[in-house]
Design an enzyme around this catalytic site. Sequence first.
Site, PDB file in Angstrom:
ATOM      1  N   ARG A 154       0.870  -1.174   0.000  1.00 33.97           N
ATOM      2  CA  ARG A 154       0.000   0.000   0.000  1.00 33.97           C
ATOM      3  C   ARG A 154       0.908   1.225   0.000  1.00 33.97           C
ATOM      4  NH1 ARG A 154      -1.961  -3.480   4.096  1.00 33.97           N
ATOM      5  NH2 ARG A 154      -4.054  -4.309   3.682  1.00 33.97           N
ATOM      6  N   LYS A 178      -1.964  -2.380   8.143  1.00 38.41           N
ATOM      7  CA  LYS A 178      -3.199  -1.952   8.801  1.00 38.41           C
ATOM      8  C   LYS A 178      -3.357  -2.657  10.141  1.00 38.41           C
ATOM      9  CE  LYS A 178      -6.143  -0.595   4.927  1.00 38.41           C
ATOM     10  NZ  LYS A 178      -7.423  -0.882   4.217  1.00 38.41           N
ATOM     11  N   HIS A 247      -2.035   2.585  -5.785  1.00 41.50           N
ATOM     12  CA  HIS A 247      -2.775   1.400  -5.353  1.00 41.50           C
ATOM     13  C   HIS A 247      -3.023   0.440  -6.516  1.00 41.50           C
ATOM     14  CE1 HIS A 247      -4.696  -0.407  -1.891  1.00 41.50           C
ATOM     15  NE2 HIS A 247      -5.681  -0.830  -2.677  1.00 41.50           N
ATOM     16  N   ARG A 250      -0.519  -2.211  -6.656  1.00 46.03           N
ATOM     17  CA  ARG A 250      -0.824  -3.300  -5.711  1.00 46.03           C
ATOM     18  C   ARG A 250      -1.770  -4.304  -6.373  1.00 46.03           C
ATOM     19  NH1 ARG A 250      -0.952  -4.530  -0.223  1.00 46.03           N
ATOM     20  NH2 ARG A 250      -2.938  -5.174   0.691  1.00 46.03           N
ATOM     21  N   HIS A 273      -3.394  -9.401   3.827  1.00 48.67           N
ATOM     22  CA  HIS A 273      -4.831  -9.536   4.061  1.00 48.67           C
ATOM     23  C   HIS A 273      -5.070 -10.512   5.218  1.00 48.67           C
ATOM     24  CE1 HIS A 273      -5.923  -8.335  -0.349  1.00 48.67           C
ATOM     25  NE2 HIS A 273      -5.689  -7.293   0.416  1.00 48.67           N
TER      26      HIS A 273
END
Length: 306
Positions: A154, A178, A247, A250, A273
């Site tokens: 990211r 994240k 992005h 990605r 993820h």
Amino acid sequence: MIKYQNQLPLYLHYCLNRKELDPKTIKAYRIDLTQFFQYLSERGMEMDKDGINQYLFYVHERYKQRTVKRKIASLKAFIGYLEYEEIIEENPFRKINTKFKEEIILPRTIPRDIVEHLLRKMYEEKEKDMTTNEKKFLIRDIAVVEFLFATGLRVSELSALRREDMDLHTGIFLIKGKGSKERYMQIENREVQKAIEEYYSLFQDKIGQQEYFFLNKWGNRLSEQAVRIMLRKHVEKAGIPAHLTPHMFRHAFATLLLEEDVDIRYIQKMLGHSSIVTTQIYTYVAVEKQKEILRLKHPRNKMRIC
């Protein structure tokens, strides 16, 4: 309802300091929950099954599905917190069906030949006559674009990379993604490694004076917006008639690996993820590519039977 609304600052403090959520997530929670309480207040409703259901109808009518999904998640998390802290006796979400059929929004990716064209043009420009300073920042830009495509990071993760998290000898680096989730990634392509090393040799003095790896012209952290502007500039110079974003690199990283038959579980891990469901969106893109190949390349299309 006021007593629940008064818990909002404490909840956001808990999310920031105990759960260590990203400040952007905290901001989204604040916006979503403030809207929820404002909705109930304006209509004289309570935070019960009926009030929540009416609010869900309201947001479904006004927002796109991704936003609705986030608003539901924000509210669920807050009410779960109230239940855990015994501020409410019963969680009203236990009697509310929040599932809805979501439309599939395919990620916007970049074809392989466009990525190749952009990088070729950037390397060609490097061979032209220019000032030392211009060449220095072009070398940085090449390193950034190569890094994005080689790793699928990211843009926020790239911008936040620290020198202490990089092992330039092995090409392994630590990503803080994240929700403060950490993962390791490596660069195995020698040309990309050389681009990173060349950038570092020019900027190592400035990098040594602070903590971040990718820097702007003032020697500070290269911001996410600066990466977007830089990319836009080189896309225009390369004569590419498309709007490319960091992005999208990605998305290209994931889609092109999937087309090369890489197991989706490895791609999930590399992208950071938490759920395989998030990664599976790229299988739809691969299916679209498959349809295009069969439509344009299958030998039956060249046969004239009738």
